[in-house]
Design a protein around this motif. Structure first.
Motif, PDB file in Angstrom:
ATOM      1  N   ALA A  17       0.732  -1.165   0.020  1.00  0.00           N
ATOM      2  CA  ALA A  17      -0.062  -0.093  -0.068  1.00  0.00           C
ATOM      3  C   ALA A  17       0.939   1.243   0.107  1.00  0.00           C
ATOM      4  O   ALA A  17       0.435   2.134  -0.924  1.00  0.00           O
ATOM      5  N   SER A  18       1.857   1.093   0.733  1.00  0.00           N
ATOM      6  CA  SER A  18       2.800   2.366   0.804  1.00  0.00           C
ATOM      7  C   SER A  18       3.588   2.585  -0.592  1.00  0.00           C
ATOM      8  O   SER A  18       3.715   3.799  -0.823  1.00  0.00           O
ATOM      9  N   GLN A  19       3.926   1.440  -1.046  1.00  0.00           N
ATOM     10  CA  GLN A  19       4.617   1.535  -2.506  1.00  0.00           C
ATOM     11  C   GLN A  19       3.587   1.961  -3.562  1.00  0.00           C
ATOM     12  O   GLN A  19       3.963   2.975  -4.252  1.00  0.00           O
ATOM     13  N   VAL A  20       2.264   1.570  -3.241  1.00  0.00           N
ATOM     14  CA  VAL A  20       1.508   2.161  -4.523  1.00  0.00           C
ATOM     15  C   VAL A  20       1.133   3.560  -3.999  1.00  0.00           C
ATOM     16  O   VAL A  20       1.214   4.374  -5.178  1.00  0.00           O
ATOM     17  N   PHE A  21       1.024   3.905  -3.040  1.00  0.00           N
ATOM     18  CA  PHE A  21       0.463   5.412  -2.865  1.00  0.00           C
ATOM     19  C   PHE A  21       1.845   6.353  -3.327  1.00  0.00           C
ATOM     20  O   PHE A  21       1.628   7.338  -3.976  1.00  0.00           O
ATOM     21  N   THR A  22       2.999   5.972  -2.827  1.00  0.00           N
ATOM     22  CA  THR A  22       4.121   6.902  -3.242  1.00  0.00           C
ATOM     23  C   THR A  22       4.403   6.877  -4.503  1.00  0.00           C
ATOM     24  O   THR A  22       4.887   7.774  -5.247  1.00  0.00           O
ATOM     25  N   THR A  23       4.080   5.513  -5.296  1.00  0.00           N
ATOM     26  CA  THR A  23       4.479   5.755  -6.858  1.00  0.00           C
ATOM     27  C   THR A  23       3.341   6.526  -7.383  1.00  0.00           C
ATOM     28  O   THR A  23       3.729   7.151  -8.558  1.00  0.00           O
ATOM     29  N   VAL A  24       1.858   6.510  -7.135  1.00  0.00           N
ATOM     30  CA  VAL A  24       1.128   7.498  -7.544  1.00  0.00           C
ATOM     31  C   VAL A  24       1.197   8.848  -7.266  1.00  0.00           C
ATOM     32  O   VAL A  24       1.123   9.781  -8.130  1.00  0.00           O
ATOM     33  N   LEU A 147      -2.156  16.167   9.811  1.00  0.00           N
ATOM     34  CA  LEU A 147      -1.953  14.687  10.308  1.00  0.00           C
ATOM     35  C   LEU A 147      -0.469  14.401  10.645  1.00  0.00           C
ATOM     36  O   LEU A 147      -0.024  13.436  11.131  1.00  0.00           O
ATOM     37  N   GLY A 148       0.570  15.549  10.412  1.00  0.00           N
ATOM     38  CA  GLY A 148       2.072  15.251  10.952  1.00  0.00           C
ATOM     39  C   GLY A 148       2.776  16.486  10.585  1.00  0.00           C
ATOM     40  O   GLY A 148       2.396  17.684   9.967  1.00  0.00           O
ATOM     41  N   LEU A 149       3.985  16.543  11.593  1.00  0.00           N
ATOM     42  CA  LEU A 149       5.022  17.500  11.531  1.00  0.00           C
ATOM     43  C   LEU A 149       6.399  16.788  11.059  1.00  0.00           C
ATOM     44  O   LEU A 149       6.740  16.036  12.038  1.00  0.00           O
ATOM     45  N   GLY A 150       7.092  17.555  10.354  1.00  0.00           N
ATOM     46  CA  GLY A 150       8.500  17.078   9.940  1.00  0.00           C
ATOM     47  C   GLY A 150       9.185  18.339  10.256  1.00  0.00           C
ATOM     48  O   GLY A 150       8.901  19.475  10.080  1.00  0.00           O
ATOM     49  N   GLN A 383       5.768  10.662   4.527  1.00  0.00           N
ATOM     50  CA  GLN A 383       6.667   9.402   4.493  1.00  0.00           C
ATOM     51  C   GLN A 383       6.308   8.765   5.689  1.00  0.00           C
ATOM     52  O   GLN A 383       6.024   7.168   5.487  1.00  0.00           O
ATOM     53  N   SER A 384       6.254   8.920   6.874  1.00  0.00           N
ATOM     54  CA  SER A 384       6.042   8.268   7.943  1.00  0.00           C
ATOM     55  C   SER A 384       4.570   7.901   8.169  1.00  0.00           C
ATOM     56  O   SER A 384       4.252   6.998   8.463  1.00  0.00           O
TER      57      SER A 384
END
Length: 388
Positions: A17-24, A147-150, A383-384
């Motif tokens: 799922a992570s790979q699919v999402f980041t690919t898109v 949803l997140g802080l980097g 990414q996290s």
């Protein structure tokens, strides 16, 4: 401390799922078949991963009559819905914090800069949390959650622990940051080295899109390097992969803050160049801009200092090319303001030290303001969140 997330989490925490999402995210919109080809997954695995992402609103399916296969129904494309969630990213320097609010596609919606009141951890944390809260307030107008802080900063950073082991510009040693920042901001926090964070952004959205192996080399206050090997940003077993700033280029060179002599950073970083220009010219130049101006006016001593720095940078880049064989090296950083003074020497140093086919590596410059580095911090938060 590993980042922990609020009630809303990514709907499918699986590698596929992570790979699919980041690919898109990086290449979309794409048909499922295109996703499978790019991600190296089976069509069935892609279909299984896409379904919950569409149901949760992270991916959107667009009808595409032109993408019709020879037989059967149209091959609809999927894309990331950038408005589904927001993230914040902070780039910390020795003098200020640059913050951005981005959407899920890491497009900058709001940018802010605030000066630091001090470099002690509590001072930096206070300014960082205030800025994160300000950006979170701005997010209210978009009607979707943050949803997140980097947080990205220079130095030896343990992302898994959220700890800054050493930051020379802040004079920090073993400072836990993710935990206190998360407790104070109420957000899941990812802390990473700033050049690695910038490399994530370049891989997904910049000059690294579509490349399996490339490097980002930054010149300026320090000399940094982010590495992508076989499609993944790497940090090494101890988190310091890519530290070319501390590769010795002159055993008899000036001392480095790391304790060694003749490191690339001790020859070619801004402070080293400024000190050397003062020494060889006798001029009391106040800062990097004045040193650059002096060299532009034709001062031979200043020009020689920049030439020496350029050759050292070129050799440092060649070291990366010789070890990893990347398709491309991207040079960025505030030091590009002086690029015309040492561009030829960088090319010559690279050509002299690159071995064999490593010399075929493309070397490209890409000036990026610190807002783009903050965007990289936001990218690490995304990414996290997706579990990459």
């Amino acid at each position: 401390m590993q980042p922990t997330f609020p009630a809303e989490t990514f709907p499918a925490h699986t590698p596929a799922a992570s790979q699919v999402f980041t690919t898109v995210l990086a290449h979309g919109p794409l048909t499922r078949l295109d996703v499978a080809r790019r991600a190296g997954l089976s069509p069935a695995a892609v279909t299984k991963a896409v379904r919950p992402l569409i149901e949760a609103g992270y991916l959107v399916e667009d009808a595409d009559a032109e993408a019709r296969p020879a037989l059967g129904r149209p091959a609809n494309r999927v894309r990331v819905d950038g408005g589904r969630a927001l993230f914040t990213g902070l780039k910390v320097t020795g003098d200020e914090i640059i913050g951005v609010l981005t959407d899920l596609c890491c497009r900058i919606l709001v940018a802010r800069r605030v000066p630091l009141t001090g470099r002690a951890p509590r001072d930096v944390l206070a300014v960082a949390v205030d800025l994160a809260n300000e950006l979170r307030t701005e997010a209210d107008g978009f009607g979707v959650p943050v949803l997140g802080l980097g947080i990205a900063l220079a130095g030896d950073v343990d992302r898994a622990e959220g700890t800054v082991r050493y930051s020379p510009f802040l004079d920090w040693h073993c400072v836990p940051l993710a935990g206190p920042a998360g407790a104070a901001s109420g957000l899941p926090v990812t802390v990473d080295n700033d050049v690695r964070a910038l490399t994530v952004a370049e891989q997904w959205f910049g000059d690294g899109v579509g490349l399996s192996d490339f490097a980002v080399v930054t010149v300026g206050a320090g000399i940094g390097c982010g590495l992508v090997v076989h499609g993944r940003v790497v940090s090494g077993a101890h988190g310091v992969a890519g530290e070319i700033g501390h590769v010795p280029v002159d055993p008899d060179g000036p001392p480095c803050h790391c304790g060694n002599r003749g490191c690339l950073e001790a020859v070619a970083a801004d402070a080293a160049i400024l000190a050397r220009v003062r020494e060889v010219t006798g001029s009391d130049v106040a800062g990097t801009a004045e040193a650059v101006a002096l060299a532009h006016r034709g001062d031979e001593g200043a020009r020689a200092v920049y030439a020496r720095a350029g050759e050292a940078i070129g050799r440092g880049i060649a070291t990366v090319a010789n070890l990893l064989g990347p398709q491309r090296v991207i040079i960025s950083g505030e030091g590009l303001a002086a690029y015309d003074l040492y561009a030829r020497q960088i090319r010559d140093g690279f050509a002299a030290a690159a071995f064999g086919s490593a010399a075929r590596c493309e070397v490209r410059t890409r000036p990026l303001p610190f807002e783009e580095w903050a965007r990289g911090a936001a990218a690490t938060a995304i990414q996290s969140f997706v579990g990459r």
